[in-house]
Design a protein around this motif. Structure first.
Motif, PDB file in Angstrom:
ATOM      1  N   ILE A  13      -7.886  41.633 -53.301  1.00  0.00           N
ATOM      2  CA  ILE A  13      -7.257  42.154 -52.145  1.00  0.00           C
ATOM      3  C   ILE A  13      -6.046  43.009 -52.408  1.00  0.00           C
ATOM      4  O   ILE A  13      -5.977  44.090 -52.056  1.00  0.00           O
ATOM      5  CB  ILE A  13      -6.918  41.313 -51.237  1.00  0.00           C
ATOM      6  N   ILE A  14      -4.997  42.629 -53.531  1.00  0.00           N
ATOM      7  CA  ILE A  14      -3.996  43.421 -53.961  1.00  0.00           C
ATOM      8  C   ILE A  14      -4.465  44.550 -54.355  1.00  0.00           C
ATOM      9  O   ILE A  14      -3.458  45.699 -54.345  1.00  0.00           O
ATOM     10  CB  ILE A  14      -2.995  42.502 -54.466  1.00  0.00           C
ATOM     11  N   SER A  20      -5.768  51.834 -53.020  1.00  0.00           N
ATOM     12  CA  SER A  20      -5.842  52.559 -51.774  1.00  0.00           C
ATOM     13  C   SER A  20      -4.537  53.310 -51.281  1.00  0.00           C
ATOM     14  O   SER A  20      -4.578  54.552 -50.851  1.00  0.00           O
ATOM     15  CB  SER A  20      -6.541  51.726 -50.644  1.00  0.00           C
ATOM     16  N   LEU A  21      -3.517  52.701 -51.416  1.00  0.00           N
ATOM     17  CA  LEU A  21      -2.245  53.353 -50.944  1.00  0.00           C
ATOM     18  C   LEU A  21      -1.791  54.428 -51.875  1.00  0.00           C
ATOM     19  O   LEU A  21      -1.368  55.301 -51.405  1.00  0.00           O
ATOM     20  CB  LEU A  21      -1.209  52.158 -51.022  1.00  0.00           C
ATOM     21  N   ILE A  22      -2.146  54.240 -53.306  1.00  0.00           N
ATOM     22  CA  ILE A  22      -1.653  55.231 -54.083  1.00  0.00           C
ATOM     23  C   ILE A  22      -2.646  56.460 -53.705  1.00  0.00           C
ATOM     24  O   ILE A  22      -2.084  57.666 -53.837  1.00  0.00           O
ATOM     25  CB  ILE A  22      -2.073  54.867 -55.571  1.00  0.00           C
ATOM     26  N   LEU A  23      -4.015  56.408 -53.979  1.00  0.00           N
ATOM     27  CA  LEU A  23      -4.775  57.527 -53.542  1.00  0.00           C
ATOM     28  C   LEU A  23      -4.428  58.209 -52.355  1.00  0.00           C
ATOM     29  O   LEU A  23      -4.669  59.347 -52.010  1.00  0.00           O
ATOM     30  CB  LEU A  23      -6.177  56.929 -53.672  1.00  0.00           C
ATOM     31  N   SER A  24      -4.358  57.147 -51.085  1.00  0.00           N
ATOM     32  CA  SER A  24      -3.653  57.718 -49.814  1.00  0.00           C
ATOM     33  C   SER A  24      -2.455  58.725 -49.770  1.00  0.00           C
ATOM     34  O   SER A  24      -2.573  59.806 -49.224  1.00  0.00           O
ATOM     35  CB  SER A  24      -3.615  56.545 -48.906  1.00  0.00           C
ATOM     36  N   THR A  99      -7.303  52.516 -46.003  1.00  0.00           N
ATOM     37  CA  THR A  99      -7.514  51.076 -45.924  1.00  0.00           C
ATOM     38  C   THR A  99      -8.716  50.634 -45.310  1.00  0.00           C
ATOM     39  O   THR A  99      -9.192  49.513 -46.115  1.00  0.00           O
ATOM     40  CB  THR A  99      -6.252  50.575 -45.005  1.00  0.00           C
ATOM     41  N   ILE A 100      -9.488  51.493 -44.457  1.00  0.00           N
ATOM     42  CA  ILE A 100     -10.756  51.105 -44.054  1.00  0.00           C
ATOM     43  C   ILE A 100     -11.676  50.971 -45.121  1.00  0.00           C
ATOM     44  O   ILE A 100     -12.467  50.075 -45.593  1.00  0.00           O
ATOM     45  CB  ILE A 100     -11.256  51.854 -42.916  1.00  0.00           C
ATOM     46  N   LEU A 105     -15.096  48.462 -49.472  1.00  0.00           N
ATOM     47  CA  LEU A 105     -15.452  48.343 -50.807  1.00  0.00           C
ATOM     48  C   LEU A 105     -15.071  46.683 -51.447  1.00  0.00           C
ATOM     49  O   LEU A 105     -15.884  46.221 -52.077  1.00  0.00           O
ATOM     50  CB  LEU A 105     -14.552  49.232 -51.697  1.00  0.00           C
ATOM     51  N   PHE A 106     -14.030  46.076 -50.703  1.00  0.00           N
ATOM     52  CA  PHE A 106     -13.722  44.853 -51.093  1.00  0.00           C
ATOM     53  C   PHE A 106     -14.829  43.715 -50.491  1.00  0.00           C
ATOM     54  O   PHE A 106     -15.573  42.992 -51.409  1.00  0.00           O
ATOM     55  CB  PHE A 106     -12.524  44.555 -50.449  1.00  0.00           C
TER      56      PHE A 106
END
Length: 276
Positions: A13-14, A20-24, A99-100, A105-106
């Motif tokens: 999850i981490i 996700s945050l870096i790409l966002s 995030t979605i 994907l997770f």
């Protein structure tokens, strides 16, 4: 990919959220920069000639005055306001979308397959279908859970096989009991019927009567020995064979004694022959 698959759920999850945050963040920065560039290209069209000449070599970091809304065409005004929206809210929208996507994907990569395996396995076990295997392998918590579920299924299958084996043993034991009891009881019944029929009429001599009584005692001893053996017996395979030597002529006399009264009572003929 295998190392990522073996990560624990918490670490996965981490990892997904961090990526996700870096790409966002990078996508938001790119969108905001593109919006600023497009907006300045729109604004620069409304500068006067002298100002435009002074800004001929401008960079997009330079300050360009924003024209009034009444000065711009409807299309340029829409583009300018859209760029304002992207500069203000692109980071929020892209972060939510990222995030979605990370959650999707997770779930697809970490949860979907093991949950399907466990759901199908529990359904088949509920229907008492144990002839299958859970093949999902992973080093994470769900992989270990699937492994424990597979061990439980295998143990249930072994217990079911043991149960069916015990049922078959019980059937064989009942059959053996019925066979071993039927013969001496039939002989005793034949003797009893003959005694009840011929003794009141004195139709039996003393020697014949003693033979019948002696043979009856033999069958009673046989039943007592059988009952004692069955008292401690839990399976057919535990029955011990105790062979002993016997003359063939003695075996022939024993068989004739056992069969004679049954054959006479049933009105049947018999013949016992022995060949050395």
């Amino acid at each position: 990919m295998g190392k990522i698959k073996d990560l624990s759920i918490r670490k996965s999850i981490i990892l997904y959220m961090a990526v996700s945050l870096i790409l966002s963040f990078l996508a938001s920065a790119a969108v905001m920069l593109a919006a600023v560039r497009i907006q300045k290209r729109v604004w620069i069209k409304y500068m006067d000639a002298s100002a435009y000449a002074q800004q001929a070599d401008f960079t997009f970091q330079d300050s360009i005055p924003r024209p009034g809304a009444w000065e711009m065409t409807d299309a340029d005004r829409f583009i300018s306001e859209a760029c304002d929206f992207l500069e203000t809210y692109s980071s929020l929208v892209i972060s939510v979308a990222g995030t979605i996507a990370a959650v999707f994907l997770f779930y697809r990569n970490k949860l979907k397959t093991p949950l399907q395996e466990l759901s199908e396995a529990s359904g088949r076990i509920a229907k008492n279908e144990l002839d299958f295997r859970i093949v999902y392998t992973s080093g994470d918590e769900l992989g270990r859970l699937c492994g424990e579920f597979e061990r439980m299924r295998a143990e249930l299958e072994r217990n079911e096989r043991k149960m069916w084996h015990m049922i078959e043993e019980e059937k064989a034991l009942r059959s053996a009991v019925a066979h071993d009891i039927r013969t001496p009881l039939a002989i005793l019944q034949g003797y009893q019927e003959m005694l009840l029929e011929y003794v009141p009429e004195d139709a039996l001599d003393k020697d014949k009567m003693m033979d019948m009584l002696q043979e009856g005692m033999t069958q009673i001893e046989r039943l007592k020995h059988f009952v004692e053996s069955m008292r401690t017996l839990s399976g057919v395979e535990q029955r011990k064979v105790c062979p002993r030597e016997m003359e063939l002529s003695a075996l022939q006399r024993l068989v004739e004694q056992s069969v004679s009264f049954m054959a006479e009572t049933a009105g049947k003929r018999y013949m016992v022959s022995c060949k050395n």
